[in-house]
Design a protein around this motif. Structure first.
Motif, PDB file in Angstrom:
ATOM      1  N   UNK A   1       0.848  -1.201   0.000  1.00 52.35           N
ATOM      2  CA  UNK A   1       0.000   0.000   0.000  1.00 52.35           C
ATOM      3  C   UNK A   1       0.886   1.254   0.000  1.00 52.35           C
ATOM      4  N   UNK A   2       1.972   1.213   0.800  1.00 53.18           N
ATOM      5  CA  UNK A   2       2.911   2.350   0.839  1.00 53.18           C
ATOM      6  C   UNK A   2       3.500   2.591  -0.553  1.00 53.18           C
ATOM      7  N   UNK A   3       3.903   1.497  -1.205  1.00 54.39           N
ATOM      8  CA  UNK A   3       4.523   1.591  -2.527  1.00 54.39           C
ATOM      9  C   UNK A   3       3.517   2.140  -3.543  1.00 54.39           C
ATOM     10  N   UNK A   4       2.284   1.611  -3.521  1.00 56.71           N
ATOM     11  CA  UNK A   4       1.253   2.066  -4.455  1.00 56.71           C
ATOM     12  C   UNK A   4       0.939   3.550  -4.221  1.00 56.71           C
ATOM     13  N   UNK A   5       0.961   3.969  -2.951  1.00 53.89           N
ATOM     14  CA  UNK A   5       0.708   5.383  -2.625  1.00 53.89           C
ATOM     15  C   UNK A   5       1.771   6.266  -3.268  1.00 53.89           C
ATOM     16  N   UNK A   6       3.064   5.805  -3.191  1.00 55.06           N
ATOM     17  CA  UNK A   6       4.166   6.562  -3.808  1.00 55.06           C
ATOM     18  C   UNK A   6       3.979   6.650  -5.325  1.00 55.06           C
ATOM     19  N   UNK A   7       3.495   5.542  -5.930  1.00 54.24           N
ATOM     20  CA  UNK A   7       3.298   5.542  -7.384  1.00 54.24           C
ATOM     21  C   UNK A   7       2.176   6.516  -7.756  1.00 54.24           C
ATOM     22  N   UNK A   8       1.091   6.532  -6.966  1.00 44.48           N
ATOM     23  CA  UNK A   8       0.035   7.519  -7.231  1.00 44.48           C
ATOM     24  C   UNK A   8      -1.358   6.944  -7.194  1.00 44.48           C
ATOM     25  N   UNK A   9      -2.343   7.817  -7.410  1.00 45.13           N
ATOM     26  CA  UNK A   9      -3.743   7.470  -7.231  1.00 45.13           C
ATOM     27  C   UNK A   9      -4.198   6.342  -8.171  1.00 45.13           C
ATOM     28  N   UNK A  10      -3.656   6.308  -9.420  1.00 50.79           N
ATOM     29  CA  UNK A  10      -4.063   5.247 -10.349  1.00 50.79           C
ATOM     30  C   UNK A  10      -3.675   3.869  -9.808  1.00 50.79           C
ATOM     31  N   UNK A  11      -2.496   3.786  -9.185  1.00 54.39           N
ATOM     32  CA  UNK A  11      -2.037   2.497  -8.620  1.00 54.39           C
ATOM     33  C   UNK A  11      -2.956   2.060  -7.491  1.00 54.39           C
ATOM     34  N   UNK A  12      -3.392   3.022  -6.667  1.00 52.56           N
ATOM     35  CA  UNK A  12      -4.290   2.685  -5.553  1.00 52.56           C
ATOM     36  C   UNK A  12      -5.646   2.202  -6.074  1.00 52.56           C
ATOM     37  N   UNK A  13      -6.183   2.908  -7.081  1.00 57.34           N
ATOM     38  CA  UNK A  13      -7.463   2.505  -7.669  1.00 57.34           C
ATOM     39  C   UNK A  13      -7.333   1.079  -8.215  1.00 57.34           C
ATOM     40  N   UNK A  14      -6.203   0.831  -8.864  1.00 56.34           N
ATOM     41  CA  UNK A  14      -5.977  -0.490  -9.474  1.00 56.34           C
ATOM     42  C   UNK A  14      -5.962  -1.606  -8.436  1.00 56.34           C
ATOM     43  N   UNK A  15      -5.258  -1.407  -7.300  1.00 58.13           N
ATOM     44  CA  UNK A  15      -5.202  -2.499  -6.301  1.00 58.13           C
ATOM     45  C   UNK A  15      -6.538  -2.665  -5.577  1.00 58.13           C
ATOM     46  N   UNK A  16      -7.304  -1.563  -5.449  1.00 59.35           N
ATOM     47  CA  UNK A  16      -8.630  -1.676  -4.821  1.00 59.35           C
ATOM     48  C   UNK A  16      -9.575  -2.462  -5.733  1.00 59.35           C
ATOM     49  N   UNK A  17      -9.455  -2.215  -7.046  1.00 60.48           N
ATOM     50  CA  UNK A  17     -10.367  -2.879  -7.980  1.00 60.48           C
ATOM     51  C   UNK A  17     -10.026  -4.362  -8.184  1.00 60.48           C
ATOM     52  N   UNK A  18      -8.736  -4.701  -8.066  1.00 58.17           N
ATOM     53  CA  UNK A  18      -8.363  -6.116  -8.291  1.00 58.17           C
ATOM     54  C   UNK A  18      -7.962  -6.794  -6.981  1.00 58.17           C
ATOM     55  N   UNK A  19      -8.613  -6.358  -5.875  1.00 55.02           N
ATOM     56  CA  UNK A  19      -8.209  -6.844  -4.538  1.00 55.02           C
ATOM     57  C   UNK A  19      -8.263  -8.360  -4.412  1.00 55.02           C
ATOM     58  N   UNK A  20      -9.272  -9.008  -5.039  1.00 53.44           N
ATOM     59  CA  UNK A  20      -9.491 -10.446  -4.822  1.00 53.44           C
ATOM     60  C   UNK A  20      -8.327 -11.304  -5.329  1.00 53.44           C
ATOM     61  N   UNK A  21      -7.515 -10.773  -6.279  1.00 52.71           N
ATOM     62  CA  UNK A  21      -6.369 -11.575  -6.745  1.00 52.71           C
ATOM     63  C   UNK A  21      -5.112 -11.282  -5.926  1.00 52.71           C
ATOM     64  N   UNK A  22      -5.224 -10.306  -5.004  1.00 55.29           N
ATOM     65  CA  UNK A  22      -4.037  -9.879  -4.248  1.00 55.29           C
ATOM     66  C   UNK A  22      -4.166 -10.097  -2.743  1.00 55.29           C
ATOM     67  N   UNK A  23      -5.371  -9.896  -2.197  1.00 54.80           N
ATOM     68  CA  UNK A  23      -5.532  -9.900  -0.738  1.00 54.80           C
ATOM     69  C   UNK A  23      -6.681 -10.797  -0.297  1.00 54.80           C
ATOM     70  N   UNK A  24      -6.637 -11.182   0.977  1.00 50.62           N
ATOM     71  CA  UNK A  24      -7.799 -11.849   1.580  1.00 50.62           C
ATOM     72  C   UNK A  24      -8.817 -10.751   1.897  1.00 50.62           C
ATOM     73  N   UNK A  25     -10.116 -11.089   2.080  1.00 49.01           N
ATOM     74  CA  UNK A  25     -11.103 -10.043   2.413  1.00 49.01           C
ATOM     75  C   UNK A  25     -10.707  -9.241   3.656  1.00 49.01           C
TER      76      UNK A  25
END
Length: 976
Positions: free
Chosen positions: A683-707
């Motif tokens: 999350x820290x890394x995505x924040x440094x990359x910017x808002x698009x990276x954060x939107x991307x990880x939120x939208x594809x959460x199920x392939x990256x994180x547990x609920x």
């Protein structure tokens, strides 16, 4: 002279007075053969007083009066003079000398005494006979004592350092051709063999400790040096051999490979090119740390070709090559030495160690010329087999005996011999730098003294070449942890020495040439296109090559790094054919290559070449199979991409994020103790990359994180005040992020309501529709998938948010899941029950009437029920003031519904609990029981006929439990 005596004065210090010591030194043929000093110093080295007297004699020979031996002086005296001399001598030292003088006088006057059977008398001031042994003075007892002491300290208090300095002393003695070198080594070895820990380690089946192992290795190597002394006498050699065999046959003698199991091939075996590595280990002879020295007995120096190599720089093949001589020289006419490589290097070490540096250099050059020829021939073999090997993708060709980590340290030995010849000895080379470390050595190019035309070569470029050849040799990983660890340690030592070399154009040319040969070397090179499945990994070496080449030839540097990374993948695939997959995840191929692998990949990632970054990233993603390693690389890339004092490097930052996402996918379904840390970092890394990276990880959460991770860590961090400030987002961006977070929250709540419902409600607070949806998910899941604890927590949250009726509904659902037994009066849910009842009471009579039947059904603990009853009668219901409801403001009666049901249940619970307690009561609990009955009476008295009911209850108890006389007496006293 043969004997020197004198007095040495040590000046006074602040704490010690001036001291004078008597010193006596015997010497013979330029060697000090014995010393005595009044200071009583016990050490293997001479005391300062002995050194002072010796230096005085060397520097001021005229000041020291030279006298005849005392026997000559006595010969010139007559009878009276002799008598006078003896009496004065006795008087001067009567306390020390008188007993000896009396004894000698008795023996001389006795005609058949032993003293009278010998002609003449001894004279300590006269020299030894020409046939007598003459060697430097060595205090043998002191050597034994010191070694014993250092060993007993087990490597603590710097004892390992002390023992290493004793080994260095032995090497110094050998170099000075001091015969005491072997003597001192024998004394040291005797103490090592007598170390009581050896039998202990053997009984327990544990290996010798690491520090101790290294000392034994050095001991073994020193004996090889001693035995290979080119000028030792045959009888000396035989004597050492007997001694070595005796030690080697002892049960406790440590084995060469460090674990009581498999050993390396025999010293005399030439390199075989077939994988008979798995031959039955029981068939192999037991090899101890002395075996190589014992085998050294068979090696002599009489070979005429060898003699010519070491005795001249200009030994070349004659212009006409005779038949049978073709193996003695290369095509340039330079001599070759075709012996088993480690053995040939042991000869070099022996020459160097015994003070023959020129000879050692000549033999080294011959060995390197032989290795070059071997390298050329191997390339030719590979060219013929290349197509077939590349199709197979693996090879059975490899070296069974690696030169790096070998007990005889062949590569280290050649490297040292060559660099010592190039070392610039500065005038103040003993000066220590500020940091307390000795300065790194400074080298210069010294041309190779040779009869051939090529004068461009220097000993320094040969040192680099042979180190690269040895390190790049493809070889099988030895068996046993110690032997494997030794390979790593030796590799690190050689690389540390290579890093001392300043790479000038000559050395860069050598480096490039060897790197190209390594890449093209096929199965003979550790960095060739095909490798053996048990091959020693090359990452540490490849990292050195990459760093060294990068400033001079970036293309070649990256080519090497990518090849080394690809070979890991090949190793992994080859090993996975032989191992179940779950084992592979835990034990990567070969053994612990991870750190080295990380070092290389990290260096390539962060070298700053943006054009090649994508290639390196793809190589990492394709070839590295360890999640913790990829995570470490991601962290490295992130650290370098975000310097504290300048702008971020977006390309490298994106690489870090991409690696981080790969780690998330790899560890999503496996247990990893660092997972939480990894998620936070992403999350820290995505924040440094910017808002698009954060939107991307939120939208594809199920392939990256547990609920749970997605709601409690990811979305919560993304929506935090700090993140919004860090990104300085405008309103539409904030809304977009919030919308993504809410969608994620609802998806997670659906998937895992038990763990995500509360987080989902919190994340949806600011959006009415989302909040209602989350609440509905909770209600739907309440009856089946949620515990009373989870429901009570959410109910309390609802009350806190200003939804008391919803809180009441959830609390009622929670009550249906709860069951409190009569004796659970400290249950953690009691506070929740009391809160739920207080909430219902504050809402009004109807809510209280709805919850009491649930309480009565779920709670069977009398004290809890009476507490609820008491609280409900203290204030009027409905004080929460729900809009649209009228509140009478009257207290409620226990005679009427709904409290009547609660009162009956409480009395009933007291009666049941009393009977339960009385079945197992002990006298020490009587007092507590009487107090319990007093509380029960308070509850009984709330009923209209309570006093009658309680009296009947007490009579009933007296009747049933009349056997418990003492208890019933106490009941009667309190309740009548």
């Amino acid at each position: 002279g043969f004997h020197l005596s004198g007095t040495v004065t040590e000046p006074a210090t602040a704490t010690e007075p001036e001291m004078t010591y008597k010193v006596a030194i015997s010497f013979d043929r330029c060697k000090i053969t014995s010393v005595t000093c009044g200071c009583g110093n016990k050490d293997i080295f001479y005391c300062a007083h002995v050194v002072a007297l010796s230096l005085y004699r060397i520097r001021k020979p005229d000041q020291v009066k030279l006298r005849l031996p005392i026997s000559e002086t006595l010969f010139q005296m007559n009878r009276d003079q002799l008598q006078k001399f003896v009496q004065y001598l006795i008087t001067a030292h009567h306390t020390e000398v008188l007993p000896t003088a009396q004894k000698l006088a008795d023996e001389i006057l006795s005609s058949n005494s032993e003293i009278n059977q010998v002609h003449g008398a001894p004279d300590p001031t006269a020299g030894a006979s020409i046939d007598d042994e003459n060697c430097w003075h060595l205090d043998e007892e002191q050597v034994r004592e010191q070694v014993k002491l250092f060993l007993s300290q087990g490597g603590y208090y710097g004892s390992g350092k002390q023992l290493n300095s004793m080994f260095a002393k032995v090497r110094e003695m050998l170099r000075m051709r001091d015969s005491n070198g072997a003597r001192m080594l024998t004394l040291i070895t005797e103490q090592f063999m007598a170390d009581p820990r050896l039998s202990l380690w053997r009984q327990q089946g544990t290996g010798i400790t690491e520090k101790c192992r290294q000392l034994w290795d050095e001991l073994g190597a020193l004996w090889v040096c001693v035995v290979l002394n080119p000028h030792c006498k045959l009888e000396e050699k035989s004597c050492w051999l007997r001694q070595l065999r005796k030690w080697g046959e002892m049960d406790v003698c440590p084995l060469e490979d460090g674990n009581y199991g498999n050993e390396l091939p025999n010293i005399t075996n030439a390199l075989t090119q077939s994988s008979s590595h798995s031959q039955d280990s029981l068939a192999r002879p037991r090899r101890t740390v002395f075996t190589r020295a014992i085998e050294g007995w068979d090696f002599h120096w009489q070979d005429s070709h060898l003699q010519r190599i070491i005795s001249s720089d200009f030994y070349v093949s004659p212009s006409y090559q005779r038949e049978g001589e073709s193996l003695l020289f290369n095509s340039q006419g330079q001599p070759l030495w075709l012996e088993h490589v480690p053995t040939a290097c042991a000869r070099v070490d022996a020459l160097r160690s015994h003070g023959y540096p020129r000879e050692a250099l000549r033999l080294t050059v011959a060995i390197i010329n032989t290795l070059r020829l071997q390298q050329q021939r191997q390339l030719e073999i590979y060219k013929h087999q290349k197509k077939e090997l590349l199709q197979r993708g693996a090879t059975t060709i490899t070296n069974l005996e690696g030169w790096v980590g070998h007990p005889l340290n062949p590569i280290g030995c050649l490297f040292l011999t060559l660099t010592e010849a190039c070392r610039l000895e500065e005038e103040n080379c003993l000066e220590i730098s500020d940091a307390g470390d000795s300065k790194p050595p400074v080298y210069q190019h010294v041309p190779v003294a040779t009869g051939s035309q090529d004068s461009a070569e220097s000993y320094l470029s040969l040192a680099l070449e042979v180190a690269l050849m040895g390190m790049g040799q493809q070889r099988v990983m030895p068996e046993g942890l110690y032997a494997q660890d030794k390979v790593c340690r030796n590799e690190e030592q050689i690389i540390a020495r290579l890093q001392d070399l300043e790479l000038d154009p000559v050395l860069v040319q050598t480096l490039r040439k060897q790197c190209i040969l390594l890449l093209e070397g096929g199965p003979f090179s550790g960095l060739g296109e095909v490798i053996h499945r048990e091959s020693v990994p090359m990452h540490t070496f490849a990292k050195y090559l990459f760093s060294a080449l990068l400033p001079h030839d970036a293309d070649l540097a990256y080519k090497l790094a990518l090849r080394a990374m690809r070979l890991v993948h090949v190793l992994f695939c080859l090993c996975s054919l032989n191992q179940p997959h779950h084992l592979l995840a835990a034990n990567p191929p070969g053994w612990q290559t991870l750190l080295a692998q990380h070092g290389l990949a990290s260096r390539a990632l962060t070298a700053g070449d943006m054009l090649r970054l994508r290639t390196v990233l793809e190589a990492i993603q394709k070839n590295i199979h360890s999640s913790s390693l990829i995570f470490k690389l991601a962290q490295d890339a992130f650290k370098i991409a975000t310097p504290a004092d300048s702008n971020s490097d977006t390309t490298l930052l994106n690489v870090a994020l991409e690696l981080g996402l790969q780690v998330m996918r790899m560890t999503l379904s496996t247990l990893n103790w660092r997972r939480r840390e990894m998620v936070r970092w992403l999350v820290t890394c995505a924040t440094e990359v910017g808002v698009r990276a954060l939107v991307s990880i939120l939208q594809s959460w199920y392939s990256l994180f547990t609920p749970t991770e997605a709601t409690s860590i990811v979305a919560a961090t993304v929506m935090s005040h700090n993140t919004i400030l860090r990104l300085s987002l405008d309103y539409p961006q904030r809304e977009e992020l919030a919308s993504c977070a809410r969608t994620l929250a609802l998806q997670c709540a659906m998937k895992d309501p038990q763990n995500c419902a509360l987080s989902a409600l919190t994340l949806c607070e600011k959006d009415h529709i989302a909040f209602e949806t989350a609440y509905q998910i909770v209600i739907d899941a309440a009856s089946t998938g949620m515990t009373y604890t989870q429901l009570f927590t959410i109910a309390r949250y609802m009350e806190h948010r200003g939804y008391p009726l919803r809180a009441f509904k959830l609390a009622s659902l929670a009550m249906t899941h709860l069951n409190l037994a009569y004796n659970q009066d400290t249950h953690p849910a009691i506070n929740d029950v009391l809160w739920a009842c207080a909430l219902s009471h504050s809402l009004g009579k109807n809510e209280l009437a709805a919850i009491i039947p649930l309480v009565v059904k779920s709670v069977h603990c009398a004290t809890v029920l009476s507490d609820i009853l008491r609280r409900c009668t203290m204030t009027a219901p409905g004080l929460a003031g729900i809009p649209g409801r009228r509140n009478s403001g009257k207290l409620m009666s226990t005679d009427k519904a709904p409290l009547r049901q609660l009162l009956d249940a409480t009395i009933s619970a007291y009666i049941n609990t009393t009977h339960s307690r009385l079945t197992h009561i002990s006298p020490r609990h009587y007092g507590e029981f009487i107090e319990f009955l007093s509380k029960a009476r308070e509850t009984f008295l709330l009923a209209q006929d309570g006093h009658i009911q309680f009296a009947q209850f007490i009579d009933n108890l007296k009747q049933i439990y009349k056997g418990k006389k003492k208890l019933m007496l106490l009941v009667r006293e309190r309740f009548g």
